[in-house]
Design a protein around this motif. Structure first.
Motif, mmCIF file in Angstrom:
data_model
loop_
_atom_site.group_PDB
_atom_site.id
_atom_site.type_symbol
_atom_site.label_atom_id
_atom_site.label_comp_id
_atom_site.label_asym_id
_atom_site.label_seq_id
_atom_site.Cartn_x
_atom_site.Cartn_y
_atom_site.Cartn_z
ATOM 1 N N ASP A 1 44.552 10.382 -29.264
ATOM 2 C CA ASP A 1 45.136 9.077 -28.960
ATOM 3 C C ASP A 1 44.488 8.477 -27.719
ATOM 4 O O ASP A 1 44.342 7.255 -27.611
ATOM 5 C CB ASP A 1 46.648 9.204 -28.740
ATOM 6 C CG ASP A 1 47.401 9.467 -30.036
ATOM 7 O OD1 ASP A 1 47.198 8.710 -30.990
ATOM 8 O OD2 ASP A 1 48.169 10.436 -30.087
ATOM 9 N N ASP B 1 44.536 6.166 -34.434
ATOM 10 C CA ASP B 1 44.405 6.908 -33.178
ATOM 11 C C ASP B 1 45.006 8.305 -33.291
ATOM 12 O O ASP B 1 46.189 8.469 -33.591
ATOM 13 C CB ASP B 1 45.064 6.128 -32.036
ATOM 14 C CG ASP B 1 44.336 4.826 -31.762
ATOM 15 O OD1 ASP B 1 43.124 4.881 -31.490
ATOM 16 O OD2 ASP B 1 44.966 3.753 -31.854
ATOM 17 N N LEU C 1 41.435 5.656 -27.432
ATOM 18 C CA LEU C 1 41.633 4.216 -27.370
ATOM 19 C C LEU C 1 41.649 3.722 -25.932
ATOM 20 O O LEU C 1 41.011 2.723 -25.591
ATOM 21 C CB LEU C 1 42.942 3.835 -28.070
ATOM 22 C CG LEU C 1 43.409 2.378 -27.893
ATOM 23 C CD1 LEU C 1 42.392 1.423 -28.476
ATOM 24 C CD2 LEU C 1 44.769 2.189 -28.540
#
Length: 351
Positions: free
Chosen positions: A186, A179, A189
């Motif tokens: 990030d 990620d 996700l």
């Protein structure tokens, strides 16, 4: 010594003469795992009434890398439904494809899923119930190679899928976070999880050129390890994304405990450091580590990885003496210039 050149995906490998006999006898089509029928039923009434009624199985395992001659420990987690209800006190049979992807599946033995705390904190994975800690019997141990594993619940024939890779000491490897390192953010996700909860679909965006960089390492004989702070419940989504985006097959290591997900020193930093220590104890020679977050920098440093092989993308690129990756396309020539592995990773045909 006679040898054979074998191409697996984009990877060309030299197979020495002792392995030629196995390749000659290989079948044309891969042999998928098929659960032996019929289901054995449940040992405990509470399983039938209180556990499997919670919803579909959410079993999972961790890919294992171990050195030749060391104990081969396979760990699975068995649970049902969105509440992750543990399956306790039930039989799980462990199968391996010793000559994958075309050979038969062989039973290694049967274990029983645990009750909370039954086995303590074994192999750095706490026993929170529904666990199987299966040690391959010494007389059935696997030699250097890559092996698909299936841990089959005898009661209903559901199973957890994982892999075992046995390596020679000094096997070259590279490690990559996912990620923000392979995905662009990030937050990708969380967007994917939100879409799944709403019965929708979101495929996380990928940094352009990332698969080509990892394949370049794989072509040089390196074991690829995906080391992520994602919880183990997201293993299926993770494998699907990596395969869909064309990344080279490799070991996928996720967290086992909720606290390990936290972006703190006691959380994901400690988790990644411990897993890196274990990988090096298994005999891997880590030649490159990719990340994006300060927690990646801290974890790699805590595990003793040189800053010269710590490659960081995104806003923290180059921080604390790491090597900045402005783009994977710009980074690729550096990988091409790196030496080939002296001790190559075992052959792996695909995801």
């Amino acid at each position: 010594m006679r040898a054979l050149l074998v191409t697996v995906g984009l990877l060309t490998l030299v197979i020495p003469a002792p392995a030629l006999a196995d390749l000659r006898s290989a079948c044309v089509s891969p042999v998928a795992f098929t659960a032996p029928a019929p289901a054995a039923g449940w040992r405990r009434t509470s399983t039938r009434l209180l556990t499997v009624t919670q919803g579909p199985p959410v079993h999972r395992g961790q890919d294992v890398i171990t050195r030749a001659g060391a104990p081969q420990v396979l760990i699975g987690k068995f649970a049902y439904g969105p509440a992750d209800k543990d399956l306790q006190g039930e039989d799980v049979e462990v199968f391996v494809q010793r000559h994958g992807p075309c050979g038969p599946w062989e039973s290694l033995g049967i274990a029983v899923t645990s009750r909370d705390g039954e086995h303590g904190d074994r192999f750095d994975v706490p026993d929170d119930g529904g666990r199987v800690y299966f040690v391959v019997p010494p007389d059935r141990a696997l030699p250097v190679g890559h092996y698909p594993i299936r841990m089959l619940v005898r009661g209903d024939l559901s199973y957890a899928a994982l892999t075992l890779t046995v390596v020679a000491p000094g096997t070259a490897a590279i490690v990559a976070d996912i990620d923000g390192t392979l995905t662009t953010r990030d937050a990708e996700l969380f967007e994917q999880l939100w879409a799944e909860l709403r019965a929708g679909r979101h495929v996380p965006a990928m940094w352009p050129g990332a698969p080509e960089v990892l394949w370049a390492w794989a072509r040089k004989g390196h074991q690829v390890v995906y080391l992520t702070g994602r919880p183990d419940l997201l293993r299926p989504l993770t494998l699907e994304w990596l395969a869909r985006k064309g990344f080279p097959p490799g070991a996928v290591i996720t967290t086992d405990r909720n606290r390990d997900v936290l972006p703190t020193s006691a959380g994901v930093v400690s988790f990644k450091r411990a897993r890196l220590d274990r990988l090096r104890e298994a005999g891997l020679d880590i030649r490159a580590a990719y990340g994006n977050a300060t927690t990646d920098i801290q974890a790699y440093a805590a595990a003793g990885l040189d800053k010269a092989i710590t490659f960081i993308v995104g806003e923290h690129a180059g921080r604390e003496g790491t090597v900045a990756v402005s783009s994977y396309a710009a980074h690729l020539p550096k990988v091409h210039a790196a030496p080939k592995a002296r001790v190559v990773a075992p052959i792996r045909a695909g995801w």
